[in-house]
Write a protein that holds these residues in place. Structure first.
Motif, PDB file in Angstrom:
ATOM      1  N   ILE A   1       0.833  -1.203   0.000  1.00 24.61           N
ATOM      2  CA  ILE A   1       0.000   0.000   0.000  1.00 24.61           C
ATOM      3  C   ILE A   1       0.870   1.256   0.000  1.00 24.61           C
ATOM      4  CG2 ILE A   1      -1.643   1.340   1.385  1.00 24.61           C
ATOM      5  CD1 ILE A   1      -2.835  -1.342   2.314  1.00 24.61           C
ATOM      6  N   GLU A   2       1.971   1.215   0.757  1.00 28.44           N
ATOM      7  CA  GLU A   2       2.886   2.355   0.832  1.00 28.44           C
ATOM      8  C   GLU A   2       3.749   2.501  -0.411  1.00 28.44           C
ATOM      9  OE1 GLU A   2       4.794   3.222   4.838  1.00 28.44           O
ATOM     10  OE2 GLU A   2       4.266   1.114   5.054  1.00 28.44           O
ATOM     11  N   GLY A   3       3.823   1.433  -1.200  1.00 29.99           N
ATOM     12  CA  GLY A   3       4.670   1.478  -2.388  1.00 29.99           C
ATOM     13  C   GLY A   3       6.131   1.280  -2.078  1.00 29.99           C
ATOM     14  N   VAL A   4       6.423   0.576  -0.969  1.00 30.92           N
ATOM     15  CA  VAL A   4       7.802   0.301  -0.589  1.00 30.92           C
ATOM     16  C   VAL A   4       8.208  -1.039  -1.164  1.00 30.92           C
ATOM     17  CG1 VAL A   4       9.421  -0.068   1.304  1.00 30.92           C
ATOM     18  CG2 VAL A   4       7.587   1.628   1.520  1.00 30.92           C
ATOM     19  N   GLY A   5       9.285  -1.067  -1.952  1.00 31.55           N
ATOM     20  CA  GLY A   5       9.752  -2.324  -2.526  1.00 31.55           C
ATOM     21  C   GLY A   5      10.838  -2.938  -1.692  1.00 31.55           C
ATOM     22  N   ARG A   6      11.036  -4.202  -1.884  1.00 33.74           N
ATOM     23  CA  ARG A   6      12.133  -4.883  -1.190  1.00 33.74           C
ATOM     24  C   ARG A   6      13.453  -4.550  -1.855  1.00 33.74           C
ATOM     25  NH1 ARG A   6       8.080  -8.980  -1.172  1.00 33.74           N
ATOM     26  NH2 ARG A   6       7.494  -9.597   0.925  1.00 33.74           N
ATOM     27  N   GLY A   7      14.463  -4.297  -1.077  1.00 34.72           N
ATOM     28  CA  GLY A   7      15.786  -3.988  -1.612  1.00 34.72           C
ATOM     29  C   GLY A   7      16.405  -5.212  -2.265  1.00 34.72           C
ATOM     30  N   PRO A   8      17.319  -5.016  -3.243  1.00 35.76           N
ATOM     31  CA  PRO A   8      17.920  -6.140  -3.957  1.00 35.76           C
ATOM     32  C   PRO A   8      18.905  -6.939  -3.111  1.00 35.76           C
ATOM     33  CG  PRO A   8      18.919  -4.066  -4.648  1.00 35.76           C
ATOM     34  CD  PRO A   8      17.753  -3.717  -3.766  1.00 35.76           C
ATOM     35  N   ASN A   9      19.468  -6.302  -2.096  1.00 30.70           N
ATOM     36  CA  ASN A   9      20.466  -6.983  -1.270  1.00 30.70           C
ATOM     37  C   ASN A   9      20.103  -6.862   0.206  1.00 30.70           C
ATOM     38  OD1 ASN A   9      22.337  -7.700  -3.435  1.00 30.70           O
ATOM     39  ND2 ASN A   9      22.626  -5.494  -3.620  1.00 30.70           N
ATOM     40  N   PRO A  10      19.168  -7.666   0.675  1.00 35.14           N
ATOM     41  CA  PRO A  10      18.756  -7.577   2.071  1.00 35.14           C
ATOM     42  C   PRO A  10      19.893  -7.941   3.015  1.00 35.14           C
ATOM     43  CG  PRO A  10      17.920  -9.587   1.074  1.00 35.14           C
ATOM     44  CD  PRO A  10      18.492  -8.764  -0.038  1.00 35.14           C
ATOM     45  N   SER A  11      19.866  -7.354   4.180  1.00 31.83           N
ATOM     46  CA  SER A  11      20.884  -7.630   5.188  1.00 31.83           C
ATOM     47  C   SER A  11      20.278  -8.499   6.280  1.00 31.83           C
ATOM     48  CB  SER A  11      21.390  -6.307   5.782  1.00 31.83           C
ATOM     49  OG  SER A  11      22.300  -6.551   6.821  1.00 31.83           O
ATOM     50  N   LEU A  12      20.825  -9.691   6.440  1.00 26.55           N
ATOM     51  CA  LEU A  12      20.347 -10.600   7.474  1.00 26.55           C
ATOM     52  C   LEU A  12      21.151 -10.400   8.750  1.00 26.55           C
ATOM     53  CD1 LEU A  12      19.947 -13.956   5.490  1.00 26.55           C
ATOM     54  CD2 LEU A  12      18.230 -12.192   5.893  1.00 26.55           C
ATOM     55  N   SER A  13      20.471 -10.518   9.882  1.00 27.14           N
ATOM     56  CA  SER A  13      21.176 -10.453  11.160  1.00 27.14           C
ATOM     57  C   SER A  13      21.982 -11.734  11.342  1.00 27.14           C
ATOM     58  CB  SER A  13      20.175 -10.302  12.306  1.00 27.14           C
ATOM     59  OG  SER A  13      19.500 -11.529  12.534  1.00 27.14           O
ATOM     60  N   PRO A  14      22.969 -11.731  12.244  1.00 22.95           N
ATOM     61  CA  PRO A  14      23.748 -12.957  12.487  1.00 22.95           C
ATOM     62  C   PRO A  14      22.876 -14.146  12.858  1.00 22.95           C
ATOM     63  CG  PRO A  14      24.868 -11.078  13.448  1.00 22.95           C
ATOM     64  CD  PRO A  14      23.524 -10.578  12.993  1.00 22.95           C
ATOM     65  N   ARG A  15      21.857 -13.918  13.689  1.00 21.29           N
ATOM     66  CA  ARG A  15      20.983 -15.025  14.095  1.00 21.29           C
ATOM     67  C   ARG A  15      20.133 -15.522  12.924  1.00 21.29           C
ATOM     68  NH1 ARG A  15      22.441 -18.219  18.173  1.00 21.29           N
ATOM     69  NH2 ARG A  15      22.092 -17.352  20.244  1.00 21.29           N
ATOM     70  N   GLU A  16      19.672 -14.622  12.091  1.00 22.90           N
ATOM     71  CA  GLU A  16      18.908 -15.031  10.908  1.00 22.90           C
ATOM     72  C   GLU A  16      19.778 -15.861   9.982  1.00 22.90           C
ATOM     73  OE1 GLU A  16      17.738 -11.260   9.429  1.00 22.90           O
ATOM     74  OE2 GLU A  16      16.010 -11.072  10.767  1.00 22.90           O
ATOM     75  N   THR A  17      21.031 -15.425   9.807  1.00 22.17           N
ATOM     76  CA  THR A  17      21.973 -16.165   8.966  1.00 22.17           C
ATOM     77  C   THR A  17      22.233 -17.555   9.545  1.00 22.17           C
ATOM     78  OG1 THR A  17      23.057 -14.106   8.296  1.00 22.17           O
ATOM     79  CG2 THR A  17      24.295 -16.146   7.994  1.00 22.17           C
ATOM     80  N   ASP A  18      22.443 -17.613  10.855  1.00 22.52           N
ATOM     81  CA  ASP A  18      22.686 -18.903  11.502  1.00 22.52           C
ATOM     82  C   ASP A  18      21.503 -19.839  11.323  1.00 22.52           C
ATOM     83  OD1 ASP A  18      24.434 -17.512  14.405  1.00 22.52           O
ATOM     84  OD2 ASP A  18      25.127 -17.994  12.381  1.00 22.52           O
ATOM     85  N   ALA A  19      20.291 -19.306  11.519  1.00 27.59           N
ATOM     86  CA  ALA A  19      19.086 -20.136  11.431  1.00 27.59           C
ATOM     87  C   ALA A  19      18.926 -20.714  10.024  1.00 27.59           C
ATOM     88  CB  ALA A  19      17.854 -19.321  11.815  1.00 27.59           C
ATOM     89  N   LEU A  20      19.060 -19.865   9.002  1.00 27.80           N
ATOM     90  CA  LEU A  20      18.898 -20.341   7.626  1.00 27.80           C
ATOM     91  C   LEU A  20      20.018 -21.289   7.224  1.00 27.80           C
ATOM     92  CD1 LEU A  20      17.647 -17.241   5.589  1.00 27.80           C
ATOM     93  CD2 LEU A  20      16.326 -19.019   6.735  1.00 27.80           C
ATOM     94  N   THR A  21      21.230 -21.045   7.708  1.00 28.71           N
ATOM     95  CA  THR A  21      22.362 -21.920   7.390  1.00 28.71           C
ATOM     96  C   THR A  21      22.121 -23.328   7.932  1.00 28.71           C
ATOM     97  OG1 THR A  21      23.938 -20.077   7.393  1.00 28.71           O
ATOM     98  CG2 THR A  21      24.842 -22.288   7.691  1.00 28.71           C
ATOM     99  N   LEU A  22      21.648 -23.416   9.162  1.00 23.51           N
ATOM    100  CA  LEU A  22      21.383 -24.726   9.757  1.00 23.51           C
ATOM    101  C   LEU A  22      20.261 -25.456   9.021  1.00 23.51           C
ATOM    102  CD1 LEU A  22      21.690 -23.737  13.514  1.00 23.51           C
ATOM    103  CD2 LEU A  22      23.222 -25.269  12.252  1.00 23.51           C
TER     104      LEU A  22
END
Length: 236
Positions: free
Chosen positions: A163-184
Motif C-alpha cells: 500500500i505504501e509502495g515500498v519495494g524490497r531492496g535487492p540486497n537484504p541484510s540478514l542479522s547474524p541469528r537469521e543467517t545462523d538459522a537459515l544456514t542450519l
C-alpha cells in the motif's frame, strides 16, 4: 479462532489503502478477543504510519509529541528481532512512567506484546497485541498464540508495504541469528535441532526464520533458504 483468522488474512488481499488495512486490524483484534491490535510503522525518515484500534485522541497526542522517541517498546523493538513483553521492559525513567500512565488512562491495557519487523530500505515496524489481564493468563495467551501473531504481523506488514509502495531492496541484510538459522536449515537440520544448536527456543527460532523470509521475499522457508544461497548470504 484459527479458521476465522485465516479468513481475515485472506481478506487482506482486498485492502488497497489505510482504511482497508485498519478494517483488517479491527477484525483481527476481534479474532483474538483482546483490547487492542496495532500495526505501527516508523520510516527511516521519521514519518509514522499506522493501522490500529487505539483511541484517536491518544494516537494524535502520541504522534504530535513524538513519543516514539521515548517509548521503551519502540526502542526495544528497534534493537532486536525477538518478541518484546512490555512487563520486562525498563519503565523506571520519569518520561517512560509518564508515558505508561497516560497510555493506561487512554484505554490501553496493562499487558502488551510487540513484535519488531525490520524490512527493506530502512523500513521498521512494530506489531502489538494489547490487553487487560493478569500476568498468568497473559502468559498463557502469548505462549499459545505466538506463532499465529508472528505470521499475522508479517502478513499485515507485507500488505502495508504494498500500500505504501515500498519495494524490497535487492540486497537484504540478514542479522547474524537469521543467517545462523537459515544456514542450519539449509544444512538439513530440523527446526528442533537448529534451535538446540543455537541454544534458543523453537518459538524464537521461528521469529528469526520468518524475519529472514520476509526480507528475502520468500513464499516459504524453503524459498527463503534458496534465495539466501543464491545471493551468497549463507554458505554451506
Amino acid at each position: 479462532m484459527g479458521r476465522k483468522l485465516d479468513d481475515v488474512l485472506e481478506g487482506l488481499g482486498d485492502a488497497t489503502d489505510l482504511a482497508g488495512l485498519t478494517a483488517a486490524v479491527y477484525e483481527m483484534r476481534d479474532c483474538y478477543d483482546v483490547e487492542h491490535l496495532v500495526y505501527h510503522s516508523v520510516k527511516s525518515s521519521g514519518d509514522q504510519w499506522a493501522a490500529l484500534t487505539y483511541d484517536p485522541t491518544w494516537v494524535e497526542d502520541y504522534t504530535r509529541n513524538n513519543l516514539q522517541t521515548i517509548d521503551p517498546v519502540v526502542l526495544a523493538c528497534f534493537n532486536r528481532f525477538t518478541p518484546v513483553d512490555w512487563k520486562r521492559l525498563d519503565w523506571s525513567s520519569r518520561p517512560a512512567r509518564a508515558l505508561l500512565g497516560e497510555a493506561v488512562a487512554s484505554g490501553l491495557g496493562n499487558q502488551g506484546f510487540s513484535l519488531p519487523i525490520h524490512g527493506p530500505s530502512g523500513h521498521f515496524a512494530v506489531f502489538t497485541v494489547n490487553h487487560c489481564s493478569g500476568d498468568e493468563s497473559w502468559a498463557r495467551f502469548t505462549g499459545a498464540h505466538l506463532n499465529e501473531i508472528l505470521l499475522a504481523a508479517h502478513y499485515i506488514n507485507e500488505r502495508a508495504l504494498l500500500i505504501e509502495g515500498v519495494g524490497r531492496g535487492p540486497n537484504p541484510s540478514l542479522s547474524p541469528r537469521e543467517t545462523d538459522a537459515l544456514t542450519l536449515l539449509a544444512a538439513g537440520r530440523s527446526r528442533a535441532q537448529a534451535a538446540e544448536t543455537l541454544r534458543i527456543s523453537e518459538h524464537t527460532l521461528r521469529v528469526y526464520i520468518e524475519s529472514a523470509r520476509f526480507k528475502l521475499g520468500g513464499t516459504n522457508t524453503t524459498h527463503a533458504v534458496a534465495n539466501a544461497l543464491a545471493r551468497g548470504l549463507i554458505c554451506l
